[in-house]
Design an enzyme around this catalytic site. Structure first.
Site, mmCIF file in Angstrom:
data_model
loop_
_atom_site.group_PDB
_atom_site.id
_atom_site.type_symbol
_atom_site.label_atom_id
_atom_site.label_comp_id
_atom_site.label_asym_id
_atom_site.label_seq_id
_atom_site.Cartn_x
_atom_site.Cartn_y
_atom_site.Cartn_z
ATOM 1 N N SER A 48 -10.106 8.448 7.890
ATOM 2 C CA SER A 48 -9.756 7.058 7.253
ATOM 3 C C SER A 48 -9.768 6.038 8.474
ATOM 4 C CB SER A 48 -8.622 6.767 6.420
ATOM 5 O OG SER A 48 -8.807 7.503 5.238
ATOM 6 N N SER A 49 -9.099 6.567 9.541
ATOM 7 C CA SER A 49 -8.750 5.843 10.801
ATOM 8 C C SER A 49 -10.387 5.189 11.198
ATOM 9 C CB SER A 49 -8.391 6.581 11.818
ATOM 10 O OG SER A 49 -6.995 7.394 11.364
ATOM 11 N N ALA A 50 -11.254 6.232 11.322
ATOM 12 C CA ALA A 50 -12.636 5.842 11.623
ATOM 13 C C ALA A 50 -13.224 4.663 11.067
ATOM 14 C CB ALA A 50 -13.549 6.928 11.715
ATOM 15 N N TRP A 51 -12.757 4.313 9.619
ATOM 16 C CA TRP A 51 -13.454 3.641 8.820
ATOM 17 C C TRP A 51 -12.648 2.068 8.781
ATOM 18 C CZ3 TRP A 51 -15.392 5.919 3.620
ATOM 19 C CH2 TRP A 51 -16.024 7.057 3.995
ATOM 20 N N GLY A 55 -8.416 -3.535 12.989
ATOM 21 C CA GLY A 55 -7.969 -3.259 14.429
ATOM 22 C C GLY A 55 -6.571 -2.935 14.206
ATOM 23 N N GLU A 120 -5.568 -12.048 10.607
ATOM 24 C CA GLU A 120 -5.754 -11.592 9.230
ATOM 25 C C GLU A 120 -4.648 -12.138 8.240
ATOM 26 O OE1 GLU A 120 -6.187 -7.224 9.543
ATOM 27 O OE2 GLU A 120 -8.329 -7.227 10.202
ATOM 28 N N HIS A 236 -7.365 -2.603 -1.921
ATOM 29 C CA HIS A 236 -7.986 -4.047 -0.772
ATOM 30 C C HIS A 236 -8.822 -4.669 -1.591
ATOM 31 C CE1 HIS A 236 -10.119 -5.813 2.112
ATOM 32 N NE2 HIS A 236 -9.576 -5.109 3.266
ATOM 33 N N ARG A 282 -2.297 -9.163 0.469
ATOM 34 C CA ARG A 282 -3.409 -8.484 -0.059
ATOM 35 C C ARG A 282 -3.128 -8.206 -1.840
ATOM 36 N NH1 ARG A 282 -5.356 -3.809 4.296
ATOM 37 N NH2 ARG A 282 -6.630 -5.152 5.334
ATOM 38 N N HIS A 341 -6.953 1.358 -1.299
ATOM 39 C CA HIS A 341 -7.240 1.491 -0.103
ATOM 40 C C HIS A 341 -6.276 2.075 1.018
ATOM 41 C CE1 HIS A 341 -9.045 -0.294 3.562
ATOM 42 N NE2 HIS A 341 -7.567 -0.770 4.090
ATOM 43 N N GLU A 365 -0.830 7.887 7.507
ATOM 44 C CA GLU A 365 -0.705 7.696 5.972
ATOM 45 C C GLU A 365 -0.053 8.612 5.292
ATOM 46 O OE1 GLU A 365 -3.530 5.334 2.838
ATOM 47 O OE2 GLU A 365 -4.478 6.148 4.804
ATOM 48 N N ARG A 376 1.652 -3.160 2.495
ATOM 49 C CA ARG A 376 1.360 -3.256 4.020
ATOM 50 C C ARG A 376 0.864 -4.334 4.537
ATOM 51 N NH1 ARG A 376 -3.315 -1.900 7.113
ATOM 52 N NH2 ARG A 376 -4.353 -1.315 4.987
ATOM 53 N N SER A 381 -1.167 -0.285 9.935
ATOM 54 C CA SER A 381 -1.527 0.950 9.702
ATOM 55 C C SER A 381 -1.709 1.849 11.207
ATOM 56 C CB SER A 381 -2.430 1.224 8.496
ATOM 57 O OG SER A 381 -3.862 0.494 8.901
#
Length: 529
Positions: A48-51, A55, A120, A236, A282, A341, A365, A376, A381
C-alpha cells in the site's frame, strides 16, 4: 531466495513480516544486524505504501511546529488521539525525512533547494513532503527496495504469506507461512515484527492492493493479542468511480490545490456541509459524497479551474489512471466515490512498537499506536510507519532476544486449501453494505451473522478464516460503540457521546462474545471498553 523442498527456515534474530515502507524501513534501521524479510509478493509490489500519492507529513517549514502538527492530528482524530504519541511522532518527523533523503528519496524541492511542501485536508500549514506531486509512495518504495537489495545483512523471502504465529512457551517464535500454491513453510526467529499492512480488501470498494486483507491483525488476535480501535476504518472520499478493483485513488492534494466537488448538474455541495468545504476531514467528505450517491446523484471532482492543463505534469498518477479509464481530467470532471482506504485500528502497540505478546512487535497499518484516533490526518500514515520502524529497530537492538525453547505445535489452520473466491466476494459485499461508510445496529448484527456463516462454509482455509477474523473484530467493535466518531458513523447514534470518548481495546474472545450476543436487545448488551 528459493525454498525448494525446505519447510523450516531459521530467520535468525529478527523476522519482519511485510515488505511495505514500515517493514523495509525497520529492516534498514536494524542493519547491520541480520534480518529476514518475509514478503507475499516481490518487494515493492503490492505494498500500500507504494500507492500513497500524498506524501509524508512533517512540520519542517518555517513558521510550522510539531505542536501545530499535533494539534491538527488531535482535531482530526475526533477526541481519542493519544496526544503524547502524536506529539513525539511529530517531533521525530524531521529526522525521519533526513533518513529518507539519505536513502535516496527524491523529495520535491523549490528553486532555492528547500523541500517543496503541499497542503492537504485538515492541515493548518503546508507540510506534506512530496515527490512529483502525487508519486511519493512509489518513489519512497523504489529507494527503499534498492537499499534493501544492496544491504548484505537483509535476507528476503518472497512469495510467502504468514498465516499463523509460531508460539513456544507463551512467546512468539516465528510464523507459519504458505505460498500461492499452498506450500507450507515454518520460519523460526527470536523476534517477529509484523508490518503486513491494512484491511481494505475486506471491502468491495477499496484503494488497497490485493494483499491488504487484514492477515496480520488476525494472526495476532488468534494468538491472544490485544487489538485496538478496530471499528475505525477510513474511507477515502475520492476514488475514481468505476469497475476497477482496486479503485484508483484521486489524491487529496488536488483539493488542496483548489479542486471542488460537484454533482452532475455542476452544483457544489461541500460548502453547505462543513466550513472547510472540500478540505474538511476525510470522514466528513466521505459521508457527504456517500449521501449524494445514495440519493441518486453522481459526484465528480472538478479539477479544471484549479489545475487544468497542468494535470499531466503536476499529478501524473491521477492523470494516467483517469486516461486509462476513458476520462480526460484536463477537460472533464472526474467521477468519484468513497473507498476503504486506511485502518486506524490494528494490533495495540506501545511507544516502542511492542504488542501485548512477548516477542512480537508491529508497525505500519497493521498496528494501532493511538496517533490517529478515530480518523487519520492526511499523510500521517507514512510518517507513523517510519517513526515506529525506527523505534522498533532501536528497541530490538537494545535488548537481549532469548531463544524460545520447546516443541512447536503444528499450525491450527490449513495452508493448502484454495481461496474460496465466491465467499471472499460475499464477505466483501457484506462489509461494504453493513460495516461501511454509514452503519447501524441492524446491519452490523446481520454482518456478524454472515461472517459466521461464511466462516463455517469456508472450512479450514487459512487465508479466508483470517479475513473473516479481522472482519469480525471490525464489526463487533462497531456494534459495541453506540455513537458516531471519526471514521465510525452510526445512523442510529449519529452524534458523539462523552461516555465513548475513549479508545477500544479488545481481544478476539471479546469479539466472539459480542457476536454471540448480537441478537439480544440493546438493553441486555454489555459494552466494549
Amino acid at each position: 531466495m528459493p525454498m525448494s523442498d525446505q519447510n523450516i527456515v531459521d530467520a535468525g534474530d529478527v523476522l519482519i513480516v511485510g515488505a511495505g515502507l514500515a517493514g523495509l524501513f525497520t529492516a534498514l534501521k536494524l542493519a547491520p544486524r541480520p534480518v529476514t524479510v518475509l514478503a507475499a509478493a516481490p518487494i515493492g509490489d503490492g505494498a500500500s505504501s507504494a500507492w500513497a500519492q500524498g506524501g509524508v507529513a512533517a512540520a519542517v517549514d518555517q513558521g510550522d511546529t510539531p505542536e501545530s502538527h499535533t494539534a491538527d492530528t488531535v482535531v482530526a482524530g475526533a477526541g481519542i488521539v493519544d496526544e503524547t504519541v502524536a506529539l513525539n511522532m511529530a517531533r521525530e518527523a524531521g529526522d525521519r525525512i533526513e533518513d529518507l533523503l539519505r536513502l535516496g528519496v527524491p523529495f520535491d524541492r523549490d528553486l532555492e533547494g528547500k523541500l517543496s511542501l503541499g497542503r492537504e485536508a485538515a492541515h493548518s500549514h503546508r507540510r506534506i513532503v512530496r515527490v512529483k506531486g502525487d508519486t511519493a509512495g512509489r518513489a519512497i518504495m523504489e529507494a527503499l527496495v534498492a537499499a534493501v537489495r544492496a544491504c548484505p545483512s537483509i535476507r528476503v523471502i518472497e512469495g510467502y504469506s504468514a498465516y499463523e504465529l509460531v508460539m513456544v512457551g507463551g512467546r512468539v517464535a516465528g510464523v507459519y507461512a504458505h505460498d500461492a500454491e499452498g506450500r507450507a513453510l515454518t520460519v523460526r526467529s527470536r523476534a517477529v515484527v509484523l508490518a503486513s499492512g491494512g484491511v481494505g480488501q475486506l471491502f468491495a470498494v477499496t484503494t488497497n492492493p490485493p494483499q491488504a486483507r487484514g492477515q496480520g491483525i488476525a494472526i495476532a488476535a488468534r494468538a491472544g493479542a490485544v487489538i485496538a480501535d478496530p471499528e475505525f476504518v477510513q474511507f477515502h472520499p475520492t476514488a475514481i468511480a468505476g469497475t476497477r478493483d482496486p479503485a484508483p485513488l484521486v489524491t487529496e492534494a488536488l483539493r488542496g490545490e483548489g479542486a471542488i466537488l460537484i454533482d452532475q448538474t455542476g452544483r457544489r455541495f461541500m460548502p453547505a456541509v462543513h466550513p472547510d468545504a472540500e478540505l474538511a476531514p476525510r470522514d466528513v467528505v466521505a459521508r457527504a459524497i456517500f449521501r449524494e450517491i445514495a440519493a441518486g446523484r453522481s459526484v465528480y471532482l472538478d479539477t479544471r479551474a484549479a489545475v487544468g492543463a497542468r494535470m499531466p505534469q503536476a499529478f501524473p498518477t491521477v492523470y494516467e489512471n483517469c486516461m486509462s479509464m476513458g476520462i480526460d481530467p484536463v477537460g472533464d470532471p472526474i467521477p468519484v466515490a468513497p473507498a476503504a482506504h486506511y485502518f486506524m485500528g490494528g494490533i495495540k502497540v506501545d511507544e516502542r512498537g511492542r504488542t501485548s505478546l512477548e516477542g512480537l512487535w508491529a508497525c505500519g497499518e497493521v498496528s494501532s499506536t493511538g496517533a490517529h484516533g478515530a480518523n487519520r490526518l492526511a499523510s500521517n500514515s507514512l510518517l507513523e510507519a517510519v517513526v515506529f520502524g525506527a523505534r522498533i529497530a532501536e528497541d530490538i537492538d537494545g535488548r537481549e532476544l532469548p531463544l524460545a525453547t520447546g516443541e512447536i505445535a503444528p499450525a491450527a489452520l490449513s495452508s493448502s486449501a484454495p481461496l474460496p473466491e465466491l465467499l471472499v466476494a460475499q464477505l466483501r459485499q457484506v462489509m461494504s453494505a453493513h460495516v461501511g461508510v454509514i452503519r447501524n445496529r441492524e446491519g452490523l448484527v446481520h454482518a456478524l451473522g454472515e461472517i459466521e456463516r461464511l466462516s463455517r462454509a469456508a472450512g479450514p482455509t487459512s487465508l479466508f478464516l483470517n479475513m473473516a477474523t479481522t472482519a469480525k473484530l471490525i464489526a463487533a467493535a462497531a456494534l459495541a460503540r453506540e455513537e458516531s466518531r471519526g471514521g465510525h458513523f452510526r445512523s442510529d447514534f449519529p452524534e458523539p457521546r462523552e461516555a465513548w470518548r475513549h479508545r477500544t481495546f479488545m481481544t478476539l474472545d471479546d469479539a466472539n462474545r459480542i457476536a454471540a450476543n448480537a441478537g439480544e436487545t440493546p438493553a441486555k448488551k454489555g459494552s466494549c471498553a
